[in-house]
Write a protein that holds these residues in place. Sequence first.
Motif, PDB file in Angstrom:
ATOM      1  N   GLY A  13      -2.244  -7.916   0.761  1.00  0.00           N
ATOM      2  CA  GLY A  13      -2.105  -6.698   1.677  1.00  0.00           C
ATOM      3  C   GLY A  13      -1.966  -5.129   0.672  1.00  0.00           C
ATOM      4  N   TYR A  14      -0.946  -5.556  -0.919  1.00  0.00           N
ATOM      5  CA  TYR A  14      -1.229  -4.411  -1.201  1.00  0.00           C
ATOM      6  C   TYR A  14      -2.072  -4.218  -2.201  1.00  0.00           C
ATOM      7  CZ  TYR A  14       2.515  -2.961  -5.528  1.00  0.00           C
ATOM      8  OH  TYR A  14       3.212  -1.648  -5.984  1.00  0.00           O
ATOM      9  N   ILE A  15      -3.209  -4.948  -2.390  1.00  0.00           N
ATOM     10  CA  ILE A  15      -4.091  -3.992  -3.331  1.00  0.00           C
ATOM     11  C   ILE A  15      -4.861  -3.803  -2.259  1.00  0.00           C
ATOM     12  CG2 ILE A  15      -6.898  -5.193  -3.750  1.00  0.00           C
ATOM     13  CD1 ILE A  15      -5.706  -7.617  -4.842  1.00  0.00           C
ATOM     14  N   ALA A  16      -5.407  -4.093  -1.051  1.00  0.00           N
ATOM     15  CA  ALA A  16      -5.557  -2.409   0.342  1.00  0.00           C
ATOM     16  C   ALA A  16      -5.032  -1.588   0.561  1.00  0.00           C
ATOM     17  CB  ALA A  16      -5.729  -4.077   1.529  1.00  0.00           C
ATOM     18  N   GLY A  17      -3.622  -1.751  -0.440  1.00  0.00           N
ATOM     19  CA  GLY A  17      -3.177  -0.139   0.279  1.00  0.00           C
ATOM     20  C   GLY A  17      -3.353   0.639  -0.621  1.00  0.00           C
ATOM     21  N   LEU A  18      -3.094   0.337  -1.831  1.00  0.00           N
ATOM     22  CA  LEU A  18      -3.944   0.971  -2.995  1.00  0.00           C
ATOM     23  C   LEU A  18      -5.130   1.342  -2.886  1.00  0.00           C
ATOM     24  CD1 LEU A  18      -1.687  -1.185  -5.953  1.00  0.00           C
ATOM     25  CD2 LEU A  18      -1.068   0.378  -5.481  1.00  0.00           C
ATOM     26  N   SER A  24      -8.249   2.640  -9.228  1.00  0.00           N
ATOM     27  CA  SER A  24      -8.962   2.481  -9.616  1.00  0.00           C
ATOM     28  C   SER A  24      -9.070   0.179  -9.853  1.00  0.00           C
ATOM     29  CB  SER A  24      -9.710   2.436 -10.635  1.00  0.00           C
ATOM     30  OG  SER A  24      -8.426   2.264 -11.746  1.00  0.00           O
ATOM     31  N   ASN A  25      -9.686  -0.749  -9.632  1.00  0.00           N
ATOM     32  CA  ASN A  25      -9.641  -1.669  -9.711  1.00  0.00           C
ATOM     33  C   ASN A  25      -8.511  -2.080 -11.501  1.00  0.00           C
ATOM     34  OD1 ASN A  25     -11.325  -2.137  -8.129  1.00  0.00           O
ATOM     35  ND2 ASN A  25     -12.288  -3.378  -8.971  1.00  0.00           N
ATOM     36  N   ARG A  26      -8.846  -1.463 -12.752  1.00  0.00           N
ATOM     37  CA  ARG A  26      -8.278  -1.549 -14.178  1.00  0.00           C
ATOM     38  C   ARG A  26      -6.401  -1.176 -13.355  1.00  0.00           C
ATOM     39  NH1 ARG A  26      -9.341  -1.221 -19.239  1.00  0.00           N
ATOM     40  NH2 ARG A  26     -11.333  -0.908 -18.934  1.00  0.00           N
ATOM     41  N   SER A  27      -6.548  -0.026 -12.389  1.00  0.00           N
ATOM     42  CA  SER A  27      -4.322   0.403 -12.521  1.00  0.00           C
ATOM     43  C   SER A  27      -4.288  -0.148 -11.067  1.00  0.00           C
ATOM     44  CB  SER A  27      -5.272   1.602 -11.576  1.00  0.00           C
ATOM     45  OG  SER A  27      -6.108   2.998 -12.330  1.00  0.00           O
ATOM     46  N   VAL A  28      -4.875  -1.061 -10.104  1.00  0.00           N
ATOM     47  CA  VAL A  28      -4.538  -1.748  -9.407  1.00  0.00           C
ATOM     48  C   VAL A  28      -3.811  -3.271 -10.607  1.00  0.00           C
ATOM     49  CG1 VAL A  28      -4.685  -3.653  -8.015  1.00  0.00           C
ATOM     50  CG2 VAL A  28      -5.449  -1.546  -7.214  1.00  0.00           C
ATOM     51  N   ALA A  29      -4.701  -3.490 -11.019  1.00  0.00           N
ATOM     52  CA  ALA A  29      -3.970  -4.975 -11.947  1.00  0.00           C
ATOM     53  C   ALA A  29      -2.995  -4.496 -12.770  1.00  0.00           C
ATOM     54  CB  ALA A  29      -5.421  -5.074 -13.134  1.00  0.00           C
ATOM     55  N   ASP A  30      -2.802  -3.139 -13.697  1.00  0.00           N
ATOM     56  CA  ASP A  30      -1.801  -2.653 -14.320  1.00  0.00           C
ATOM     57  C   ASP A  30      -0.753  -2.632 -13.562  1.00  0.00           C
ATOM     58  OD1 ASP A  30      -3.666  -2.465 -16.474  1.00  0.00           O
ATOM     59  OD2 ASP A  30      -3.842  -0.911 -16.281  1.00  0.00           O
ATOM     60  N   VAL A  31      -0.242  -2.009 -12.514  1.00  0.00           N
ATOM     61  CA  VAL A  31       0.144  -1.644 -11.348  1.00  0.00           C
ATOM     62  C   VAL A  31       0.867  -3.295 -11.022  1.00  0.00           C
ATOM     63  CG1 VAL A  31       1.181  -0.652  -8.790  1.00  0.00           C
ATOM     64  CG2 VAL A  31       0.263  -0.112  -9.901  1.00  0.00           C
ATOM     65  N   MET A  32       0.055  -4.142 -10.391  1.00  0.00           N
ATOM     66  CA  MET A  32       0.826  -5.944  -9.827  1.00  0.00           C
ATOM     67  C   MET A  32       1.020  -6.417 -10.580  1.00  0.00           C
ATOM     68  SD  MET A  32      -1.741  -6.023  -7.150  1.00  0.00           S
ATOM     69  CE  MET A  32      -1.475  -7.571  -6.248  1.00  0.00           C
ATOM     70  N   LEU A  38      -9.809 -10.991 -11.543  1.00  0.00           N
ATOM     71  CA  LEU A  38      -8.740 -11.537 -10.717  1.00  0.00           C
ATOM     72  C   LEU A  38      -9.065 -10.130  -9.884  1.00  0.00           C
ATOM     73  CD1 LEU A  38      -7.488 -13.976  -8.781  1.00  0.00           C
ATOM     74  CD2 LEU A  38      -5.533 -12.925  -9.947  1.00  0.00           C
ATOM     75  N   ILE A  39      -8.211  -9.210  -9.801  1.00  0.00           N
ATOM     76  CA  ILE A  39      -8.988  -7.722  -9.178  1.00  0.00           C
ATOM     77  C   ILE A  39     -10.123  -7.977  -8.529  1.00  0.00           C
ATOM     78  CG2 ILE A  39      -8.088  -5.893  -8.509  1.00  0.00           C
ATOM     79  CD1 ILE A  39      -5.913  -7.908  -8.746  1.00  0.00           C
ATOM     80  N   ASN A  40     -11.148  -7.691  -9.026  1.00  0.00           N
ATOM     81  CA  ASN A  40     -12.630  -7.722  -9.467  1.00  0.00           C
ATOM     82  C   ASN A  40     -13.349  -8.456  -8.773  1.00  0.00           C
ATOM     83  OD1 ASN A  40     -12.500  -5.189 -10.832  1.00  0.00           O
ATOM     84  ND2 ASN A  40     -13.091  -6.714 -13.132  1.00  0.00           N
ATOM     85  N   ALA A  41     -12.565  -9.585  -8.999  1.00  0.00           N
ATOM     86  CA  ALA A  41     -13.150 -10.833  -8.215  1.00  0.00           C
ATOM     87  C   ALA A  41     -12.848 -10.860  -6.688  1.00  0.00           C
ATOM     88  CB  ALA A  41     -12.539 -12.437  -8.976  1.00  0.00           C
ATOM     89  N   TYR A  42     -11.485 -10.377  -5.986  1.00  0.00           N
ATOM     90  CA  TYR A  42     -11.578 -10.175  -4.857  1.00  0.00           C
ATOM     91  C   TYR A  42     -11.960  -8.994  -4.201  1.00  0.00           C
ATOM     92  CZ  TYR A  42      -8.045  -9.334  -1.091  1.00  0.00           C
ATOM     93  OH  TYR A  42      -7.971  -8.804   0.803  1.00  0.00           O
ATOM     94  N   THR A  43     -11.600  -7.574  -4.631  1.00  0.00           N
ATOM     95  CA  THR A  43     -12.434  -7.096  -4.357  1.00  0.00           C
ATOM     96  C   THR A  43     -13.780  -7.190  -4.213  1.00  0.00           C
ATOM     97  OG1 THR A  43     -12.709  -5.750  -6.345  1.00  0.00           O
ATOM     98  CG2 THR A  43     -10.842  -5.201  -4.779  1.00  0.00           C
ATOM     99  N   LYS A  44     -14.646  -7.427  -5.090  1.00  0.00           N
ATOM    100  CA  LYS A  44     -15.790  -7.969  -4.870  1.00  0.00           C
ATOM    101  C   LYS A  44     -16.466  -8.213  -3.008  1.00  0.00           C
ATOM    102  CE  LYS A  44     -19.856  -9.611  -6.987  1.00  0.00           C
ATOM    103  NZ  LYS A  44     -20.751 -10.140  -8.360  1.00  0.00           N
ATOM    104  N   ASN A  45     -14.903  -9.107  -2.787  1.00  0.00           N
ATOM    105  CA  ASN A  45     -15.878  -9.843  -2.050  1.00  0.00           C
ATOM    106  C   ASN A  45     -14.817 -10.727  -1.069  1.00  0.00           C
ATOM    107  OD1 ASN A  45     -16.927 -11.309   0.572  1.00  0.00           O
ATOM    108  ND2 ASN A  45     -18.657 -12.247  -0.755  1.00  0.00           N
ATOM    109  N   PRO A  46     -13.505 -10.484  -0.981  1.00  0.00           N
ATOM    110  CA  PRO A  46     -12.353  -9.902   0.219  1.00  0.00           C
ATOM    111  C   PRO A  46     -12.734 -12.011   0.692  1.00  0.00           C
ATOM    112  CG  PRO A  46     -12.404  -7.864  -0.061  1.00  0.00           C
ATOM    113  CD  PRO A  46     -14.009  -8.528  -0.535  1.00  0.00           C
TER     114      PRO A  46
END
Length: 330
Positions: A13-18, A24-32, A38-46
């Motif tokens: 849910g946090y990823i979806a909000g960001l 960007s996926n890089r920014s999401v990874a840095d924040v979390m 891992l972020i790429n794998a999830y956002t590619k096909n949740p």
Amino acid sequence: MPRGKCLTELEKGYIAGLKAAGYSNRSVADVMGRSRCLINAYTKNPELYGQKKHIGRPPKTTSRERRMILRAASNSILSSTQIKTQLKLDVSSKTVRRVIKKSRFIRRYKMRRAPFLSAEHRQKREQFARAHINTDWSKIIWSDEKKFNLDGPDGYRYYWHDIRKEKMYLEQRSFKGGRGVMVWACFGSKGRIQLNFTPPRINSDIYKFIMRRSLLPYIKRHRRDNLLYQQDNASSHKSRSTMRWFQKKHISLLDWPAHSPDLNPQENVWGHMVRKIYQNGRRYTNQDQLKKAILEAWKTVDQSLVDNLVLSMDDRMFKVIQNRGGPIDY
């Protein structure tokens, strides 16, 4: 946040909000504090995230075809090619073997030889075992005849054994033909008796000659032990003249059930000798060579082997009773 673990529902849910906020996926990874992969794998096909992936090529057979293969192979002598042809499968024989090998229950075994047993044979064998469950087997002299072939022992037939079912046996009704040497041998807890080469067919006169030459001296040496002689139910063994000869010589016989080589420890002695005679695939060009090898193998039958075979008789009787007179693994 934790590393190396799957995303939790809260993290998803946090990823979806960001992402909705334009990260960007890089920014999401840095924040979390999670990896970018891992972020790429999830956002590619949740929707498919976390589901097990199938590695390699998809199977060439359907689940229904695999069930059909296993049913055809269960306790069957069919080869993988025959199974493939019988089921009309559009796959290779190797694929059929692969399906069978993956089964937890089916294994490729040699079909052990066993005597042909009718219902009456089974009944007699069980009766014999129950009557001799407490017999002193050291008092028995064991005998048998065997044919050794110049070109090696008879082959085995393989089959697919389903461990959930009874073992299969290669039933035999008589000796097989072919060039070879016929041998009579005998042993007891007191030691081995002289081995005799015989004609291919043994009549009563020849059999009595062997008894006079080999068995009678042995019994006389141990007359105080009250030994019993075991023989199978071949016609030359059970003829009137042979039985009169045993009676005249005061030789007591063990009442032996028909079609019971698996109860006779002499068969195990034969097995020991076969391994010596044909080791490394050895073959023989004439009978003299084979006879010499048989005599050498007979010398390797030591007393420890004899004693262990005699001790196995109680277990054989128990297994025959357990199998209701059926064949046993000996």
